[in-house]
Scaffold this active site. Structure first.
Site, mmCIF file in Angstrom:
data_model
loop_
_atom_site.group_PDB
_atom_site.id
_atom_site.type_symbol
_atom_site.label_atom_id
_atom_site.label_comp_id
_atom_site.label_asym_id
_atom_site.label_seq_id
_atom_site.Cartn_x
_atom_site.Cartn_y
_atom_site.Cartn_z
ATOM 1 C CG ASP A 41 2.097 -7.465 -5.743
ATOM 2 O OD1 ASP A 41 1.507 -7.075 -4.715
ATOM 3 O OD2 ASP A 41 1.521 -8.109 -6.647
ATOM 4 C CD GLU A 85 -2.725 -1.414 -0.035
ATOM 5 O OE1 GLU A 85 -2.846 -0.470 -0.851
ATOM 6 O OE2 GLU A 85 -3.185 -2.541 -0.248
HETATM 7 ZN ZN LIG Z 1 -2.701 -2.731 -4.659
#
Ligand SMILES: [Zn+2]
Length: 691
Positions: free
Chosen positions: A593, A529
């Site tokens: 990621d 995030e």
């Molecule tokens: Zn995301």
């Protein structure tokens, strides 16, 4: 038309909605966890590992291969993984809360949250009453559509927030102004389709054709159930498909929608009204308490131009069928089972599900969507402890420190851009568990009499609630996800990262587990995030959430070259034979990621566990960190659902969310002793590293 609320754009979540699809058997409600020292074996299930697969060849199948063999997808699901298991666990707790609420609603004072939640859930569960009512509660709204005679009456209908139309023509709502994030603005965007993607209408591959054929059957059978004879039903179905295909042709594709500047076109209401007179914007704005708005932000001007033409060109009789269809299809859950069966038969072709979800799960999801902050507090009391909140907060701050170190250490960014990036990182607002201020549902009337009326009342209330923000300061207490949600998000316009209580549980987060487990699990989610603030979209917003370029030209070019390289890596991934991941569509998520895991690893290396280097269950701390990460993403998925995901979801399939970042990380090669030539190990020149 303003009455169609739009989902807040650019909330960059951990998961697509598909990942939230619910579940089968569920465990007992969670009890409050208490912090305890690390225990052997807690947090990683060694039995999930498939020892026949080498970690350096395919880490996804190594970490969870045995679990995948032993956990086939339940018939009512399209995918099954640890996220679904956790969702099922949460649903079991929520079901008890909602059953109690339904039982006690009669005793609760009218207008209280307890009454609303209990009666809403009870009305959704009462299949006998829904069956007995037939079309009774829908009919007045169908009659109103039937009475429309000309464009003027159509405009008045569309402008009336009390006239329920569903998702017709385009999306409209009130949201933060991307370029002045301290203000709300009225926003108009493309919309009005029924199929999941514009390409479903336009492409001629076998899957697209099968989806359109199933859609035609769904349309024809639904019109028949509304009383049309066979020939009329077929003609009406054809009219709806024609109108939606025209809208699809005028729509931008998902990759084009990722450019925030190209999809921001501010104009005065007078200019918009001159460009799109048939939309009758002044009437719509006035009808929705937005008469004070002087400007609107148009997402896709060409799309609105086409809608403007269609409102004039398309026969009113056909437009009315389009409206009638959208009204019915948006309310199938509250109509007799035969309507739900048609809807499910269609969705099977899209998703591959074998069985409809049980009624209680559908009713639960609907209650969560409608009144999720009214009973979220009860859920939080049961499932979330202050200790869990404190530990999560500490981890987030540790990751913030690690991220700052990585930004400072980058060899490609200039000092000026670094300073701006650090300013933005330090300005992140963090929300954990549940809102400090609970949403106020007063003004929403819910009764046990009719689920359909409840859904319509909630729709009207939500629109009014959204409009009421206009002209006021930004409400920074609002949450975009309810507390039980197994997900997380970053909001660029608020520059905030948000972690609902639902995800702060095993396997993501377990106060009883060692740091490797928590940093590989929720740590990677936190880093994900945070990295959204610096991905290809998020990086275009500044510390205050304004769409504003704070990069030097040279730094932006370097970033884009690095991002493109990641895009090419993912373009090459194939979840099914000849089905490729779309590196451009999934760009932001893949960058999040990769960055997220890197940052989490950096923060983990500072923990006492990483420094002590003691093995647990035969694994080093670093191996456990990567195993925890791999096991979080364990997933089985149906081929139909993979095809759907690759076309519409900005998140890559789970196996590439696992292997994709690891293939770029020397820290991973070292932990498992990977050698040149192993599939998980990219040649040095091909590795991506941004942060
Ligand atoms: Zn995301």
């Amino acid at each position: 038309m303003i009455s169609t609320s739009i989902q807040r754009r650019l909330s960059l979540a951990l998961l697509g909605l598909g990942g939230l699809a619910a579940t089968v058997a569920a465990g007992p409600p969670t009890t409050k966890p208490a912090p305890t020292p690390p225990q052997k074996g807690v947090g990683i299930n060694i039995a999930n590992i498939d020892p026949s697969v080498k970690p350096c060849e395919d880490f996804f199948h190594y970490a969870s291969g045995n679990w995948m063999k032993n956990n086939p997808i339940p018939a009512s699901e399209t995918r099954w993984g640890s996220l679904n298991e956790l969702t099922a666990h949460n649903q079991a707790a929520l079901r008890l809360i909602l059953n109690d609420a339904a039982k006690n609603a009669a005793k609760a004072a009218k207008g209280t949250n307890a009454q609303k939640v209990g009666d809403f859930y009870a009305s959704a569960m009462d299949s006998a009453a829904i069956e007995a009512a037939g079309l009774k509660y829908l009919q007045p709204h169908l009659n109103r559509i039937a009475a429309i005679k000309d464009l003027g009456e159509m405009q008045r209908f569309l402008a009336d927030p009390k006239a329920p139309a569903g998702n017709v023509w385009f999306g409209a709502g009130v949201g933060q102004d991307d370029k002045i994030s301290s203000q709300y603005a009225v926003q108009l965007r493309q919309g009005g389709l029924s199929l999941p993607d514009r390409d479903n209408y336009l492409k001629d591959d076998a899957r697209s054709k099968a989806i359109r054929a199933a859609y035609d059957t769904y349309l024809v059978n639904t019109f028949k159930m509304l009383g049309d004879d066979a020939a009329t039903a077929k003609a009406n179905a054809t009219a709806v498909q024609r109108i939606e295909t025209r809208l699809a042709k005028a729509s931008k594709g998902r990759v084009e929608l990722r450019d925030p500047y190209a999809n921001y076109n501010k104009m005065t209401v007078a200019e918009a009204n001159a460009a799109y007179p048939n939309l009758a914007l002044p009437l719509s704005l006035k009808g929705n308490d937005l008469g004070a708005a002087k400007e609107v932000i148009v997402g896709q001007p060409d799309f609105l131009k086409e809608v403007n033409t269609m409102l004039k060109e398309e026969p009113i009789a056909d437009q009315k069928q389009y409206l009638r269809w959208h009204l019915v299809t948006s309310l199938t859950a509250a109509l007799p089972q035969a309507f739900g069966d048609e809807s499910f038969r269609f969705s099977q072709v899209v998703s591959g599900a074998k069985q409809q979800q049980p009624r209680w799960k559908r009713a639960l999801s609907s209650t969560d969507r409608t009144l999720g902050f009214a009973f979220g507090q009860l859920y939080v009391d049961k499932a979330f402890s202050p200790a869990a909140k404190a530990r999560a907060k500490q981890m987030i701050e540790n990751l913030r420190v690690a991220y700052a170190e990585r930004i400072k250490a980058t060899d490609w960014m200039s000092a000026g851009t670094k300073a701006e990036a650090l300013k933005k990182l330090n300005a992140f607002t963090v929300k954990i568990g549940y809102p400090d201020k609970w949403k106020d549902y007063s003004g929403l009337n819910i009764s046990r009499e009719s689920y359909l009326n409840n859904l319509l009342a909630a729709r009207e209330w939500a629109t009014k609630d959204q409009s009421s923000h206009f002209g006021k300061p930004i409400d920074r207490t609002e949450w975009g996800m309810t507390p039980p949600t197994v997900n997380a998000y970053y909001s660029p316009a608020k520059n905030e990262i948000v972690f609902p209580a639902g995800i702060l549980q095993p396997p993501f987060f377990d106060p009883k587990a060692d740091d490797a487990v928590n940093y590989g699990g929720i740590g990677a989610v936190i880093g994900h995030e945070m990295t959204h603030g610096f991905d290809d979209q998020g990086r275009q917003y500044d510390a205050q959430g304004n769409l504003k370029d704070w990069w030097t030209k040279e730094d932006a070019e370097k970033f884009n070259a690095k991002a493109d390289a990641v895009g090419k890596q993912y373009d090459a991934f194939m979840p099914l034979d000849s089905v490729h991941v779309n590196g451009k569509l999934t760009m932001g998520e893949n960058l999040a990621d990769l960055g997220g895991l890197t940052i989490a690893y950096q923060a983990f290396e500072k923990t006492p566990q990483a420094k002590a280097q003691a093995k647990i269950d035969g694994f080093t701390p670093e191996q456990r960190f990567f195993l925890a990460f791999g096991q979080v993403w364990r997933t089985n998925i149906r081929p139909e659902a993979v095809r759907q995901q690759v076309q519409t979801d900005p998140h890559s399939p789970a196996q590439f969310r696992t292997n994709g970042p690891l293939m770029n990380m020397p820290e991973f090669y070292k932990a498992f002793g990977c050698q040149d030539g192993n599939k998980m190990m990219r040649a040095a020149a091909d590795r991506s590293k941004i942060w």
